[in-house]
Design an enzyme around this catalytic site. Structure first.
Site, mmCIF file in Angstrom:
data_model
loop_
_atom_site.group_PDB
_atom_site.id
_atom_site.type_symbol
_atom_site.label_atom_id
_atom_site.label_comp_id
_atom_site.label_asym_id
_atom_site.label_seq_id
_atom_site.Cartn_x
_atom_site.Cartn_y
_atom_site.Cartn_z
ATOM 1 N N CYS A 47 43.505 30.332 31.279
ATOM 2 C CA CYS A 47 44.562 31.293 30.964
ATOM 3 C C CYS A 47 45.949 30.762 31.282
ATOM 4 O O CYS A 47 46.932 31.279 30.803
ATOM 5 C CB CYS A 47 44.356 32.584 31.756
ATOM 6 S SG CYS A 47 43.024 33.573 31.123
ATOM 7 N N GLY A 100 44.015 40.607 34.725
ATOM 8 C CA GLY A 100 44.857 39.421 34.600
ATOM 9 C C GLY A 100 45.003 39.027 33.146
ATOM 10 O O GLY A 100 45.028 39.869 32.256
ATOM 11 N N CYS A 101 45.078 37.747 32.906
ATOM 12 C CA CYS A 101 45.234 37.206 31.557
ATOM 13 C C CYS A 101 44.118 37.718 30.643
ATOM 14 O O CYS A 101 42.943 37.563 30.949
ATOM 15 C CB CYS A 101 45.196 35.686 31.636
ATOM 16 S SG CYS A 101 45.055 34.848 30.062
ATOM 17 N N PHE A 102 44.476 38.329 29.535
ATOM 18 C CA PHE A 102 43.435 38.937 28.697
ATOM 19 C C PHE A 102 42.553 37.935 27.981
ATOM 20 O O PHE A 102 41.460 38.266 27.551
ATOM 21 C CB PHE A 102 43.979 39.993 27.743
ATOM 22 C CG PHE A 102 45.123 39.644 26.829
ATOM 23 C CD1 PHE A 102 45.438 38.355 26.440
ATOM 24 C CD2 PHE A 102 45.913 40.678 26.325
ATOM 25 C CE1 PHE A 102 46.498 38.081 25.584
ATOM 26 C CE2 PHE A 102 46.966 40.426 25.461
ATOM 27 C CZ PHE A 102 47.260 39.115 25.092
ATOM 28 N N TRP A 103 42.964 36.686 27.879
ATOM 29 C CA TRP A 103 42.091 35.685 27.258
ATOM 30 C C TRP A 103 40.809 35.516 28.082
ATOM 31 O O TRP A 103 39.713 35.484 27.544
ATOM 32 C CB TRP A 103 42.785 34.336 27.158
ATOM 33 C CG TRP A 103 44.007 34.288 26.309
ATOM 34 C CD1 TRP A 103 44.386 35.151 25.317
ATOM 35 C CD2 TRP A 103 45.035 33.291 26.379
ATOM 36 N NE1 TRP A 103 45.581 34.756 24.773
ATOM 37 C CE2 TRP A 103 45.999 33.614 25.405
ATOM 38 C CE3 TRP A 103 45.217 32.168 27.168
ATOM 39 C CZ2 TRP A 103 47.136 32.835 25.202
ATOM 40 C CZ3 TRP A 103 46.351 31.395 26.968
ATOM 41 C CH2 TRP A 103 47.301 31.740 25.983
#
Length: 167
Positions: free
Chosen positions: A162, A17-20
């Site tokens: 995210c 998912g969101c890389f953060w």
């Protein structure tokens, strides 16, 4: 011949998912030395975030993890991976929707491939997830480092979510 000891490191690449959030979660694993967020698996060379977020480049938001195998194992990274996201939702994590948010394990060696496939089978048969796991397991493709403002995003902003406007 030198007697100096050098620490050999290894790398692993994941999409969750969101890389953060993926980056932040892997930074908590003891033995992880560094995590760089970027893009991989698409058709555009050196893509930008504005290109990737359209979903038209084929890239996933990924975390490239550098780790010390004397302090943690690839299996430990896999365990963290399965716990940090929902691997049963195709091209989606929470409100983030699109192929760039897919679940994936991208292996660099035959040993990583075997470990990833074994781990996936174990988690699928565990009953932990009610639906089939859709995580792709593929050879690592070229990694393109994301723009600097994405690196260590939560540390820079104090945010821990995210799903921010404009992301």
């Amino acid at each position: 011949m030198s007697d100096a000891k050098t620490t050999a490191t290894e790398k692993a690449m994941f999409a969750a998912g969101c890389f953060w959030g993926t980056e932040a979660a892997f930074r908590q694993v003891p033995g992880v030395l560094d995590v760089t967020v970027g893009y991989s698996g698409g058709t555009v060379v050196d893509p930008t975030y504005p290109e990737v977020k359209t979903g038209k480049t084929g890239h996933a938001e990924v975390a490239l993890v550098e780790f010390d195998p004397a302090k943690t194992s690839y299996d430990a990274l896999l365990e963290a991976f399965w716990k940090m996201h929902d691997p049963t939702t195709l091209n989606r994590q929470g409100v983030d929707v699109g192929t760039q948010y897919r679940s994936g394990i991208y292996f660099f060696t035959a040993e990583q491939r075997t470990a990833a496939e074994t781990s996936k089978a174990k988690w699928q048969s565990s009953g932990k997830f009610g639906d089939p796991i859709v995580t792709e397991i593929l050879p690592a493709q070229p990694f393109y480092r994301a723009e600097e403002y994405h690196q260590r995003y939560f540390e820079k902003t104090g945010e821990a979510n995210c799903h921010l406007p404009g992301k």
